[in-house]
Design a protein around this motif. Structure first.
Motif, PDB file in Angstrom:
ATOM      1  N   ARG A  35       0.830  -1.220   0.000  1.00  0.00           N
ATOM      2  CA  ARG A  35       0.000   0.000   0.000  1.00  0.00           C
ATOM      3  C   ARG A  35       0.860   1.265   0.000  1.00  0.00           C
ATOM      4  NH1 ARG A  35      -4.799   2.605   1.278  1.00  0.00           N
ATOM      5  NH2 ARG A  35      -4.705   3.643   3.293  1.00  0.00           N
ATOM      6  N   GLN A  36       1.971   1.210   0.713  1.00  0.00           N
ATOM      7  CA  GLN A  36       2.883   2.370   0.770  1.00  0.00           C
ATOM      8  C   GLN A  36       3.622   2.581  -0.546  1.00  0.00           C
ATOM      9  OE1 GLN A  36       5.360   1.486   4.142  1.00  0.00           O
ATOM     10  NE2 GLN A  36       4.112   2.685   5.551  1.00  0.00           N
ATOM     11  N   ASN A  37       3.844   1.481  -1.257  1.00  0.00           N
ATOM     12  CA  ASN A  37       4.700   1.543  -2.443  1.00  0.00           C
ATOM     13  C   ASN A  37       3.963   1.748  -3.760  1.00  0.00           C
ATOM     14  OD1 ASN A  37       6.979   1.161  -0.864  1.00  0.00           O
ATOM     15  ND2 ASN A  37       6.926  -1.061  -1.055  1.00  0.00           N
ATOM     16  N   VAL A  38       2.627   1.662  -3.749  1.00  0.00           N
ATOM     17  CA  VAL A  38       1.887   1.765  -5.011  1.00  0.00           C
ATOM     18  C   VAL A  38       1.043   3.020  -5.072  1.00  0.00           C
ATOM     19  CG1 VAL A  38       1.816  -0.729  -5.407  1.00  0.00           C
ATOM     20  CG2 VAL A  38      -0.036   0.358  -4.112  1.00  0.00           C
ATOM     21  N   LYS A  39       0.686   3.382  -6.289  1.00  0.00           N
ATOM     22  CA  LYS A  39      -0.121   4.582  -6.511  1.00  0.00           C
ATOM     23  C   LYS A  39      -1.512   4.421  -5.906  1.00  0.00           C
ATOM     24  CE  LYS A  39      -1.718   5.533 -10.655  1.00  0.00           C
ATOM     25  NZ  LYS A  39      -1.770   5.884 -12.081  1.00  0.00           N
ATOM     26  N   ASN A  40      -2.031   5.486  -5.338  1.00  0.00           N
ATOM     27  CA  ASN A  40      -3.390   5.518  -4.771  1.00  0.00           C
ATOM     28  C   ASN A  40      -3.599   4.598  -3.576  1.00  0.00           C
ATOM     29  OD1 ASN A  40      -4.020   7.314  -6.813  1.00  0.00           O
ATOM     30  ND2 ASN A  40      -4.772   5.712  -8.171  1.00  0.00           N
ATOM     31  N   GLY A  41      -2.520   4.013  -3.052  1.00  0.00           N
ATOM     32  CA  GLY A  41      -2.643   3.154  -1.877  1.00  0.00           C
ATOM     33  C   GLY A  41      -3.418   1.874  -2.132  1.00  0.00           C
ATOM     34  N   LEU A  42      -3.518   1.462  -3.411  1.00  0.00           N
ATOM     35  CA  LEU A  42      -4.272   0.234  -3.739  1.00  0.00           C
ATOM     36  C   LEU A  42      -3.339  -0.966  -3.721  1.00  0.00           C
ATOM     37  CD1 LEU A  42      -6.497   1.586  -6.671  1.00  0.00           C
ATOM     38  CD2 LEU A  42      -7.186   1.159  -4.303  1.00  0.00           C
ATOM     39  N   ALA A  43      -3.455  -1.758  -2.636  1.00  0.00           N
ATOM     40  CA  ALA A  43      -2.596  -2.940  -2.493  1.00  0.00           C
ATOM     41  C   ALA A  43      -3.307  -4.198  -2.959  1.00  0.00           C
ATOM     42  CB  ALA A  43      -2.184  -3.101  -1.033  1.00  0.00           C
ATOM     43  N   VAL A  44      -4.652  -4.182  -2.921  1.00  0.00           N
ATOM     44  CA  VAL A  44      -5.454  -5.340  -3.358  1.00  0.00           C
ATOM     45  C   VAL A  44      -6.393  -4.854  -4.448  1.00  0.00           C
ATOM     46  CG1 VAL A  44      -6.952  -7.235  -2.624  1.00  0.00           C
ATOM     47  CG2 VAL A  44      -5.409  -6.171  -0.961  1.00  0.00           C
ATOM     48  N   VAL A  45      -6.261  -5.413  -5.649  1.00  0.00           N
ATOM     49  CA  VAL A  45      -7.071  -4.946  -6.777  1.00  0.00           C
ATOM     50  C   VAL A  45      -7.712  -6.127  -7.516  1.00  0.00           C
ATOM     51  CG1 VAL A  45      -5.773  -2.821  -7.162  1.00  0.00           C
ATOM     52  CG2 VAL A  45      -5.048  -4.916  -8.309  1.00  0.00           C
ATOM     53  N   ALA A  46      -8.836  -5.833  -8.151  1.00  0.00           N
ATOM     54  CA  ALA A  46      -9.526  -6.854  -8.958  1.00  0.00           C
ATOM     55  C   ALA A  46      -9.005  -6.815 -10.386  1.00  0.00           C
ATOM     56  CB  ALA A  46     -11.020  -6.585  -8.933  1.00  0.00           C
ATOM     57  N   ILE A  47      -9.169  -7.929 -11.070  1.00  0.00           N
ATOM     58  CA  ILE A  47      -8.805  -7.971 -12.491  1.00  0.00           C
ATOM     59  C   ILE A  47      -9.882  -7.225 -13.269  1.00  0.00           C
ATOM     60  CG2 ILE A  47      -8.511  -9.501 -14.479  1.00  0.00           C
ATOM     61  CD1 ILE A  47      -7.521 -11.635 -12.512  1.00  0.00           C
ATOM     62  N   GLU A  48      -9.426  -6.333 -14.137  1.00  0.00           N
ATOM     63  CA  GLU A  48     -10.352  -5.575 -14.988  1.00  0.00           C
ATOM     64  C   GLU A  48      -9.917  -5.733 -16.436  1.00  0.00           C
ATOM     65  OE1 GLU A  48     -10.120  -1.560 -13.645  1.00  0.00           O
ATOM     66  OE2 GLU A  48     -10.848  -2.021 -11.624  1.00  0.00           O
ATOM     67  N   ARG A  49     -10.828  -6.273 -17.257  1.00  0.00           N
ATOM     68  CA  ARG A  49     -10.550  -6.489 -18.686  1.00  0.00           C
ATOM     69  C   ARG A  49      -9.201  -7.177 -18.915  1.00  0.00           C
ATOM     70  NH1 ARG A  49     -12.925  -1.605 -18.195  1.00  0.00           N
ATOM     71  NH2 ARG A  49     -10.961  -0.462 -18.221  1.00  0.00           N
ATOM     72  N   GLY A  50      -8.967  -8.195 -18.124  1.00  0.00           N
ATOM     73  CA  GLY A  50      -7.784  -9.029 -18.327  1.00  0.00           C
ATOM     74  C   GLY A  50      -6.487  -8.471 -17.770  1.00  0.00           C
ATOM     75  N   ALA A  51      -6.568  -7.319 -17.088  1.00  0.00           N
ATOM     76  CA  ALA A  51      -5.363  -6.730 -16.485  1.00  0.00           C
ATOM     77  C   ALA A  51      -5.643  -6.406 -15.024  1.00  0.00           C
ATOM     78  CB  ALA A  51      -4.956  -5.467 -17.238  1.00  0.00           C
ATOM     79  N   SER A  52      -4.576  -6.272 -14.239  1.00  0.00           N
ATOM     80  CA  SER A  52      -4.793  -5.917 -12.835  1.00  0.00           C
ATOM     81  C   SER A  52      -5.278  -4.479 -12.760  1.00  0.00           C
ATOM     82  CB  SER A  52      -3.514  -6.097 -12.016  1.00  0.00           C
ATOM     83  OG  SER A  52      -2.572  -5.115 -12.358  1.00  0.00           O
ATOM     84  N   GLY A  53      -6.181  -4.193 -11.811  1.00  0.00           N
ATOM     85  CA  GLY A  53      -6.759  -2.850 -11.662  1.00  0.00           C
ATOM     86  C   GLY A  53      -5.686  -1.779 -11.601  1.00  0.00           C
ATOM     87  N   GLY A  54      -5.842  -0.746 -12.434  1.00  0.00           N
ATOM     88  CA  GLY A  54      -4.887   0.355 -12.434  1.00  0.00           C
ATOM     89  C   GLY A  54      -3.628   0.056 -13.218  1.00  0.00           C
ATOM     90  N   SER A  55      -3.610  -1.085 -13.920  1.00  0.00           N
ATOM     91  CA  SER A  55      -2.410  -1.451 -14.681  1.00  0.00           C
ATOM     92  C   SER A  55      -2.789  -1.754 -16.128  1.00  0.00           C
ATOM     93  CB  SER A  55      -1.751  -2.682 -14.050  1.00  0.00           C
ATOM     94  OG  SER A  55      -0.773  -3.224 -14.924  1.00  0.00           O
ATOM     95  N   PHE A  56      -1.817  -1.589 -17.025  1.00  0.00           N
ATOM     96  CA  PHE A  56      -2.054  -1.888 -18.440  1.00  0.00           C
ATOM     97  C   PHE A  56      -1.481  -3.258 -18.826  1.00  0.00           C
ATOM     98  CE2 PHE A  56      -1.847   2.787 -18.185  1.00  0.00           C
ATOM     99  CZ  PHE A  56      -3.115   3.085 -18.666  1.00  0.00           C
ATOM    100  N   PHE A  57      -0.855  -3.906 -17.843  1.00  0.00           N
ATOM    101  CA  PHE A  57      -0.218  -5.191 -18.146  1.00  0.00           C
ATOM    102  C   PHE A  57      -1.244  -6.326 -18.079  1.00  0.00           C
ATOM    103  CE2 PHE A  57       3.242  -2.545 -16.432  1.00  0.00           C
ATOM    104  CZ  PHE A  57       4.118  -2.618 -17.507  1.00  0.00           C
ATOM    105  N   THR A  58      -1.379  -7.019 -19.180  1.00  0.00           N
ATOM    106  CA  THR A  58      -2.345  -8.122 -19.266  1.00  0.00           C
ATOM    107  C   THR A  58      -1.864  -9.312 -18.443  1.00  0.00           C
ATOM    108  OG1 THR A  58      -2.898  -7.410 -21.497  1.00  0.00           O
ATOM    109  CG2 THR A  58      -3.590  -9.629 -20.876  1.00  0.00           C
ATOM    110  N   ILE A  59      -2.846  -9.975 -17.786  1.00  0.00           N
ATOM    111  CA  ILE A  59      -2.525 -11.158 -16.987  1.00  0.00           C
ATOM    112  C   ILE A  59      -2.874 -12.390 -17.829  1.00  0.00           C
ATOM    113  CG2 ILE A  59      -3.146 -12.461 -14.903  1.00  0.00           C
ATOM    114  CD1 ILE A  59      -3.806  -9.631 -13.692  1.00  0.00           C
ATOM    115  N   PRO A  60      -1.936 -13.332 -17.977  1.00  0.00           N
ATOM    116  CA  PRO A  60      -2.194 -14.522 -18.792  1.00  0.00           C
ATOM    117  C   PRO A  60      -3.450 -15.264 -18.326  1.00  0.00           C
ATOM    118  CG  PRO A  60       0.107 -14.403 -18.141  1.00  0.00           C
ATOM    119  CD  PRO A  60      -0.601 -13.351 -17.384  1.00  0.00           C
ATOM    120  N   PRO A  61      -4.202 -15.856 -19.276  1.00  0.00           N
ATOM    121  CA  PRO A  61      -5.442 -16.577 -18.937  1.00  0.00           C
ATOM    122  C   PRO A  61      -5.252 -17.633 -17.843  1.00  0.00           C
ATOM    123  CG  PRO A  61      -5.240 -16.333 -21.303  1.00  0.00           C
ATOM    124  CD  PRO A  61      -3.966 -15.838 -20.723  1.00  0.00           C
ATOM    125  N   GLN A  62      -4.114 -18.346 -17.873  1.00  0.00           N
ATOM    126  CA  GLN A  62      -3.858 -19.387 -16.874  1.00  0.00           C
ATOM    127  C   GLN A  62      -3.808 -18.787 -15.461  1.00  0.00           C
ATOM    128  OE1 GLN A  62      -3.734 -22.706 -17.114  1.00  0.00           O
ATOM    129  NE2 GLN A  62      -3.345 -22.833 -14.901  1.00  0.00           N
TER     130      GLN A  62
END
Length: 259
Positions: free
Chosen positions: A191-218
């Motif tokens: 939480r201290q090290n990430v933007k907006n204090g979001l340490a736990v995020v949901a997957i949104e459109r195949g990527a982690s919340g607040g990120s543009f990096f796609t998470i592999p289907p597996q």
């Protein structure tokens, strides 16, 4: 005695996401206050500084008036001495005594000239001080008015949010106790090290919340299975599936509306 059942990974994920939702709500409240507390503090310091400056200027003015009074007394004393020495000159027995008294009279006349020069200088300084005092009073009045306005804003926001923030902080502590210390420490560190204090995020459109990096289907399937705690390799955030996130959001919205 029955052994306490350890929480499942899913229960831990739900508790972590709940904790995140609570802490994010506290962040929102603090963001509403924004820089106001610091603005108020700065204004209070500025007002105190102006008051101190004004006090010093008034003291300087008093000292100058005291100096003028002192010089006026000196002039009166010098005039009295001149009168005295002039009278004494009428009764001298020789030129030496007359010349000695003349020197005393001349000295007192110089003292009067110097004192009058000093008085003029002090009067100029007084006018300058009065001008600065007027400017300082005007600035002080403006800053006090601004401070009152900002304090009013802050008090209104505090009255509106303080109770909720306190209740949320208590809930945050409660939820922390439901999670093992190791996970809480990891959560706080992320939480201290990430933007907006979001340490736990949901997957949104195949990527982690607040990120543009796609998470592999597996990996997405593993996250949805809720059998282990998985972090985003790019940001380090703990990931949860969208369904779990929606369920917890709904639950926490009910909690927030009851506070």
């Amino acid at each position: 005695m029955a052994k306490k059942t350890e929480a499942t990974v899913e229960e831990k994920l739900r508790a972590l996401y709940d904790l995140q939702l609570i802490d994010s709500r506290v962040d929102e409240i603090r963001n509403v206050r924004g820089e106001l507390p610091l603005e108020v503090e700065d204004l209070e310091d500025e007002v105190e500084g102006l008051k101190t400056r004004l006090d010093k200027l008034v003291d300087d003015l008093d000292n100058l008036n005291h100096e003028i009074a002192s010089k006026k007394n000196l002039i009166e004393e010098a005039k009295a001495l001149i009168k005295k020495y002039t009278e004494q000159q009428k009764n001298v027995r020789n030129n030496r005594e007359f010349n000695s008294l003349s020197k005393e009279i001349e000295y007192q006349e110089l003292e009067i000239q110097l004192a009058e020069k000093n008085i003029k200088e002090y009067k100029v300084q007084i006018e300058q001080k009065k001008e600065v005092i007027a400017q300082t009073k005007e600035r002080l009045s403006e800053r006090e008015s601004h401070l009152k306005h900002k304090k009013g804003e802050l008090d209104a926001i505090m009255a509106e949010t303080e109770k909720e923030e306190k209740a949320l902080m208590d809930k945050s502590e409660e939820f922390e106790k439901l999670i093992e210390e190791r996970l809480v420490s990891a959560y706080k560190r992320i939480r201290q090290n990430v933007k907006n204090g979001l340490a736990v995020v949901a997957i949104e459109r195949g990527a982690s919340g607040g990120s543009f990096f796609t998470i592999p289907p597996q990996i997405q399937m593993e996250i949805a299975a809720r059998k282990k705690i998985i972090t985003d390799e790019h940001s380090g955030r703990i990931l949860v599936d969208p369904i779990l996130a929606d369920e917890e959001k709904e639950k926490m919205e009910q909690l927030f509306s009851s506070l």
